[in-house]
Design a protein around this motif. Structure first.
Motif, PDB file in Angstrom:
ATOM      1  N   LEU A  37       0.961  -1.332   0.001  1.00 25.27           N
ATOM      2  CA  LEU A  37       0.165  -0.051  -0.094  1.00 25.27           C
ATOM      3  C   LEU A  37       0.789   1.208  -0.118  1.00 25.27           C
ATOM      4  O   LEU A  37       0.668   2.171  -0.641  1.00 25.27           O
ATOM      5  CB  LEU A  37      -0.863  -0.006   1.276  1.00 25.27           C
ATOM      6  CG  LEU A  37      -2.171   1.169   1.106  1.00 25.27           C
ATOM      7  CD1 LEU A  37      -3.051   0.670  -0.046  1.00 25.27           C
ATOM      8  CD2 LEU A  37      -2.701   1.077   2.568  1.00 25.27           C
ATOM      9  N   LEU A  38       2.022   1.196   0.850  1.00 25.42           N
ATOM     10  CA  LEU A  38       2.834   2.273   0.684  1.00 25.42           C
ATOM     11  C   LEU A  38       3.524   2.576  -0.535  1.00 25.42           C
ATOM     12  O   LEU A  38       3.542   3.599  -0.943  1.00 25.42           O
ATOM     13  CB  LEU A  38       3.989   2.017   1.853  1.00 25.42           C
ATOM     14  CG  LEU A  38       4.922   3.628   2.012  1.00 25.42           C
ATOM     15  CD1 LEU A  38       4.244   4.795   2.407  1.00 25.42           C
ATOM     16  CD2 LEU A  38       5.872   3.118   3.179  1.00 25.42           C
ATOM     17  N   ARG A  39       3.901   1.573  -1.089  1.00 22.75           N
ATOM     18  CA  ARG A  39       4.347   1.678  -2.517  1.00 22.75           C
ATOM     19  C   ARG A  39       3.546   2.058  -3.432  1.00 22.75           C
ATOM     20  O   ARG A  39       4.072   2.880  -4.441  1.00 22.75           O
ATOM     21  CB  ARG A  39       5.129   0.058  -3.077  1.00 22.75           C
ATOM     22  CG  ARG A  39       6.179   0.158  -3.860  1.00 22.75           C
ATOM     23  CD  ARG A  39       6.483  -1.419  -4.221  1.00 22.75           C
ATOM     24  NE  ARG A  39       7.137  -2.167  -3.225  1.00 22.75           N
ATOM     25  CZ  ARG A  39       8.261  -1.837  -2.711  1.00 22.75           C
ATOM     26  NH1 ARG A  39       9.008  -1.019  -3.237  1.00 22.75           N
ATOM     27  NH2 ARG A  39       8.615  -2.768  -1.537  1.00 22.75           N
ATOM     28  N   ARG A  40       2.299   1.826  -3.455  1.00 24.93           N
ATOM     29  CA  ARG A  40       1.296   2.506  -4.184  1.00 24.93           C
ATOM     30  C   ARG A  40       1.255   3.953  -3.904  1.00 24.93           C
ATOM     31  O   ARG A  40       0.873   4.665  -4.942  1.00 24.93           O
ATOM     32  CB  ARG A  40      -0.189   1.936  -4.139  1.00 24.93           C
ATOM     33  CG  ARG A  40      -0.537   0.718  -4.889  1.00 24.93           C
ATOM     34  CD  ARG A  40      -1.949   0.194  -4.632  1.00 24.93           C
ATOM     35  NE  ARG A  40      -2.956   1.086  -4.617  1.00 24.93           N
ATOM     36  CZ  ARG A  40      -4.033   1.219  -3.982  1.00 24.93           C
ATOM     37  NH1 ARG A  40      -4.376   0.510  -2.903  1.00 24.93           N
ATOM     38  NH2 ARG A  40      -4.843   2.234  -4.159  1.00 24.93           N
ATOM     39  N   ALA A  41       1.256   4.631  -2.741  1.00 23.44           N
ATOM     40  CA  ALA A  41       1.274   5.873  -2.311  1.00 23.44           C
ATOM     41  C   ALA A  41       2.467   6.676  -2.764  1.00 23.44           C
ATOM     42  O   ALA A  41       2.436   7.934  -2.473  1.00 23.44           O
ATOM     43  CB  ALA A  41       0.983   5.856  -1.021  1.00 23.44           C
ATOM     44  N   THR A  42       3.670   6.109  -3.132  1.00 23.53           N
ATOM     45  CA  THR A  42       4.774   6.770  -3.201  1.00 23.53           C
ATOM     46  C   THR A  42       5.502   6.427  -4.558  1.00 23.53           C
ATOM     47  O   THR A  42       5.115   5.385  -5.228  1.00 23.53           O
ATOM     48  CB  THR A  42       5.848   6.083  -2.204  1.00 23.53           C
ATOM     49  OG1 THR A  42       6.143   5.041  -2.405  1.00 23.53           O
ATOM     50  CG2 THR A  42       5.349   6.685  -0.742  1.00 23.53           C
ATOM     51  N   HIS A  43       6.449   7.223  -5.054  1.00 21.40           N
ATOM     52  CA  HIS A  43       7.243   7.040  -6.219  1.00 21.40           C
ATOM     53  C   HIS A  43       8.098   5.971  -5.896  1.00 21.40           C
ATOM     54  O   HIS A  43       8.621   5.911  -4.853  1.00 21.40           O
ATOM     55  CB  HIS A  43       7.819   8.469  -6.578  1.00 21.40           C
ATOM     56  CG  HIS A  43       8.435   8.476  -7.796  1.00 21.40           C
ATOM     57  ND1 HIS A  43       9.643   7.923  -8.357  1.00 21.40           N
ATOM     58  CD2 HIS A  43       7.980   8.957  -9.113  1.00 21.40           C
ATOM     59  CE1 HIS A  43       9.877   8.040  -9.531  1.00 21.40           C
ATOM     60  NE2 HIS A  43       9.043   8.521 -10.110  1.00 21.40           N
ATOM     61  N   LYS A  91      12.805   5.894  -0.870  1.00 21.73           N
ATOM     62  CA  LYS A  91      13.115   4.834  -0.055  1.00 21.73           C
ATOM     63  C   LYS A  91      11.921   4.340   0.860  1.00 21.73           C
ATOM     64  O   LYS A  91      12.052   3.296   1.592  1.00 21.73           O
ATOM     65  CB  LYS A  91      14.283   5.442   0.820  1.00 21.73           C
ATOM     66  CG  LYS A  91      15.549   5.635   0.059  1.00 21.73           C
ATOM     67  CD  LYS A  91      16.573   6.054   1.089  1.00 21.73           C
ATOM     68  CE  LYS A  91      17.848   6.568   0.310  1.00 21.73           C
ATOM     69  NZ  LYS A  91      18.881   6.912   1.476  1.00 21.73           N
ATOM     70  N   ALA A  92      11.065   4.767   0.914  1.00 25.15           N
ATOM     71  CA  ALA A  92      10.168   4.713   1.925  1.00 25.15           C
ATOM     72  C   ALA A  92       9.616   3.101   2.032  1.00 25.15           C
ATOM     73  O   ALA A  92       9.451   2.625   3.488  1.00 25.15           O
ATOM     74  CB  ALA A  92       8.769   5.619   1.757  1.00 25.15           C
ATOM     75  N   ALA A  93       9.270   2.438   0.840  1.00 27.39           N
ATOM     76  CA  ALA A  93       8.416   1.277   1.103  1.00 27.39           C
ATOM     77  C   ALA A  93       9.447   0.334   1.329  1.00 27.39           C
ATOM     78  O   ALA A  93       9.328  -0.571   2.492  1.00 27.39           O
ATOM     79  CB  ALA A  93       7.920   0.976  -0.439  1.00 27.39           C
ATOM     80  N   ASN A  94      10.805   0.489   0.871  1.00 29.57           N
ATOM     81  CA  ASN A  94      11.763  -0.521   1.229  1.00 29.57           C
ATOM     82  C   ASN A  94      12.461  -0.307   2.824  1.00 29.57           C
ATOM     83  O   ASN A  94      12.339  -1.187   3.616  1.00 29.57           O
ATOM     84  CB  ASN A  94      13.023  -0.379   0.509  1.00 29.57           C
ATOM     85  CG  ASN A  94      12.703  -1.038  -0.906  1.00 29.57           C
ATOM     86  OD1 ASN A  94      12.022  -1.853  -1.293  1.00 29.57           O
ATOM     87  ND2 ASN A  94      13.653  -0.240  -1.827  1.00 29.57           N
ATOM     88  N   SER A  95      12.253   1.099   3.236  1.00 33.83           N
ATOM     89  CA  SER A  95      12.501   1.226   4.686  1.00 33.83           C
ATOM     90  C   SER A  95      11.505   0.638   5.633  1.00 33.83           C
ATOM     91  O   SER A  95      11.882   0.038   6.633  1.00 33.83           O
ATOM     92  CB  SER A  95      12.745   2.709   4.801  1.00 33.83           C
ATOM     93  OG  SER A  95      13.910   3.159   4.284  1.00 33.83           O
ATOM     94  N   LEU A  96      10.387   0.836   5.126  1.00 33.36           N
ATOM     95  CA  LEU A  96       9.176   0.261   6.059  1.00 33.36           C
ATOM     96  C   LEU A  96       9.407  -1.316   5.890  1.00 33.36           C
ATOM     97  O   LEU A  96       9.133  -2.017   7.009  1.00 33.36           O
ATOM     98  CB  LEU A  96       7.635   0.608   5.512  1.00 33.36           C
ATOM     99  CG  LEU A  96       6.667  -0.016   6.217  1.00 33.36           C
ATOM    100  CD1 LEU A  96       6.701   0.404   7.728  1.00 33.36           C
ATOM    101  CD2 LEU A  96       5.317   0.165   5.260  1.00 33.36           C
TER     102      LEU A  96
END
Length: 133
Positions: free
Chosen positions: A77-83, A87-92
């Motif tokens: 879901l975070l990957r859908r919300a970010t470019h 790094k956000a999705a990998n960091s999560l």
């Protein structure tokens, strides 16, 4: 398309989660790393910061956040919300992989591991702050 377990998260709610993320991160950064207890508490707060920031991003962008127990779903879901370049999705994903052992386990974590958790949380909080502008 997979079915996600989500709950609605409006802009005021997302901003509240972002504020919580900032506070968790600040608490993690205040601790002197080195002693086992401090490392675990800092790491745990970093994980909470990352989760709260991910919720904020999803709320700001998608109007919802993950509500299931499946950590992979939250990352997707975070990957859908970010470019894809963020790094956000990998960091999560990295934070959630460590969640159970850090927050519920009895084994010590190193200062280096706690520092990594804090860095990953910073990635997500920074992305959330960029989305809130």
């Amino acid at each position: 398309m997979p079915k996600y377990r989500t709950v609605r998260l409006d802009t005021p709610g997302a901003r509240a989660r972002l504020n919580e993320a900032r506070l968790y991160l600040a608490a993690a950064e205040l601790l002197d790393l080195g002693a086992s207890a401090e490392n675990k508490v800092a790491g745990s707060n970093a994980i909470l910061a990352g989760v709260a920031a991910a919720d904020a991003i999803c709320g700001l962008v998608l109007g919802e956040r993950s509500s299931g127990d499946d950590h992979a779903q939250a990352v997707t879901l975070l990957r859908r919300a970010t470019h894809p370049s963020t790094k956000a999705a990998n960091s999560l994903r990295r934070l959630l992989t460590r969640k159970t052992p850090v927050q519920y386990g009895t084994d010590a974590i190193s200062a280096s591991d706690a520092s990594d958790l804090i860095a990953w949380a910073r990635d997500i909080v920074g992305e959330a702050e960029a989305r809130d502008r």
